[in-house]
Design a protein around this motif. Structure first.
Motif, PDB file in Angstrom:
ATOM      1  N   ASP A 119       0.885  -1.375   0.232  1.00  0.00           N
ATOM      2  CA  ASP A 119      -0.011  -0.099  -0.069  1.00  0.00           C
ATOM      3  C   ASP A 119       0.804   1.316   0.016  1.00  0.00           C
ATOM      4  N   ASP A 120       0.888   1.803  -1.004  1.00  0.00           N
ATOM      5  CA  ASP A 120       1.851   3.162  -1.330  1.00  0.00           C
ATOM      6  C   ASP A 120       0.853   4.200  -1.237  1.00  0.00           C
ATOM      7  N   THR A 121      -0.322   4.078  -0.970  1.00  0.00           N
ATOM      8  CA  THR A 121      -1.295   5.332  -1.058  1.00  0.00           C
ATOM      9  C   THR A 121      -1.603   5.890   0.426  1.00  0.00           C
ATOM     10  N   PHE A 122      -1.724   4.911   1.264  1.00  0.00           N
ATOM     11  CA  PHE A 122      -2.329   5.454   2.358  1.00  0.00           C
ATOM     12  C   PHE A 122      -1.440   5.062   3.536  1.00  0.00           C
ATOM     13  N   THR A 123      -0.996   3.636   4.036  1.00  0.00           N
ATOM     14  CA  THR A 123      -0.158   3.361   5.026  1.00  0.00           C
ATOM     15  C   THR A 123       1.231   3.518   4.598  1.00  0.00           C
ATOM     16  N   GLU A 124       1.431   3.553   3.357  1.00  0.00           N
ATOM     17  CA  GLU A 124       2.889   3.810   2.712  1.00  0.00           C
ATOM     18  C   GLU A 124       3.792   2.549   3.118  1.00  0.00           C
ATOM     19  N   ALA A 136      -5.892   2.638   7.760  1.00  0.00           N
ATOM     20  CA  ALA A 136      -6.627   3.202   6.714  1.00  0.00           C
ATOM     21  C   ALA A 136      -7.956   2.500   6.695  1.00  0.00           C
ATOM     22  N   PHE A 137      -9.130   3.351   6.237  1.00  0.00           N
ATOM     23  CA  PHE A 137     -10.382   2.993   5.788  1.00  0.00           C
ATOM     24  C   PHE A 137     -10.670   3.933   4.611  1.00  0.00           C
ATOM     25  N   VAL A 138     -10.981   3.230   3.304  1.00  0.00           N
ATOM     26  CA  VAL A 138     -11.206   3.774   2.201  1.00  0.00           C
ATOM     27  C   VAL A 138     -12.625   3.570   1.683  1.00  0.00           C
ATOM     28  N   LEU A 166      -9.960  -1.637   4.098  1.00  0.00           N
ATOM     29  CA  LEU A 166      -9.222  -1.393   5.206  1.00  0.00           C
ATOM     30  C   LEU A 166      -7.872  -1.737   4.821  1.00  0.00           C
ATOM     31  N   TYR A 167      -6.851  -1.058   5.301  1.00  0.00           N
ATOM     32  CA  TYR A 167      -5.530  -1.370   5.284  1.00  0.00           C
ATOM     33  C   TYR A 167      -4.935  -1.235   6.698  1.00  0.00           C
TER      34      TYR A 167
END
Length: 214
Positions: free
Chosen positions: A79-84, A148-150, A187-188
């Motif tokens: 996950d590079d967008t939210f939790t990186e 993260a929740f999207v 979810l992440y």
């Protein structure tokens, strides 16, 4: 004493009011062939925006589902967008008969909101996951974990509603938004999270424990 919660999301009032108005007009004009379909649609819209109370598990590390629906993905991802970083991804698909009010999976502080406009493919498809419009919330829990929740739009979902802003504090199980006429929440989670759900399992927002944070 707490005031009872009206079991309908306020965002649905204009839609419900419009359908009631149209149904009454057709009834007054004796357009019987149109009254019944409109009445069915009115009931459908009312059910779609229902917002029942939920009983949130008190355990601090118990993470609850952010949405009603069915688990369609439970796997490790990059996950590079939210939790990186590497994360465990859990995706919940909401059909049109599910409650669409979303609830915070954990208590914490909002670090950032990530919004991206996009397409409106079927939310349970691979193309929808990559290209659809979304609004992601990155949350730091009280124990310092980042999750993260999207909210992801779908084929007929045309409006993502998120009431959170960076810096907000939120309690587990509290309402944070909805997806109007759709459709999926991802979810992440940290890799050391104990996942308690499986693909195909049905879950309820604010009640079903989907994981334990370690």
């Amino acid at each position: 004493m707490l005031k009872p919660q009206i079991p309908v999301a306020k965002e649905g009032f204009p839609f419900i009011g419009f359908m009631v108005f149209i149904t009454l007009v057709f009834a007054i004009l004796s357009y019987d062939l149109l009254v019944w379909p409109c009445l069915v649609l009115t009931v459908f819209v009312l059910c779609f925006f229902r917002d029942p109370e939920r009983f949130v598990p008190p355990e601090e590390d118990a993470m609850v589902s952010p949405a009603d629906g069915k688990v369609i993905i439970a796997e490790k991802v990059q996950d590079d967008t939210f939790t990186e970083g590497e994360a465990f991804k859990v995706s919940i698909f909401m059909n049109v008969f599910n409650v669409h009010v979303n609830r915070a999976p954990m208590a914490g502080t909002v670090e950032k909101i990530v919004y991206r406009p996009g397409k409106f493919y079927a939310a349970d498809s691979a193309r929808g996951a990559l290209q659809n419009e979304y609004c992601g919330t990155v949350l730091q829990t009280a124990s310092g974990k980042k999750i993260a929740f999207v909210q992801i739009a779908g084929l007929i979902a045309r409006r993502i509603i998120c009431w959170l802003e960076p810096g907000d504090s939120i309690l587990k199980g509290r309402r944070f938004g909805l997806i109007r006429f759709g459709s999926r929440v991802d979810l992440y989670l940290p890799l050391d999270t104990e996942i308690l759900v499986q693909v195909g399992q049905k879950v309820r927002a604010g009640e079903t424990v989907i994981a334990n944070l370690k």
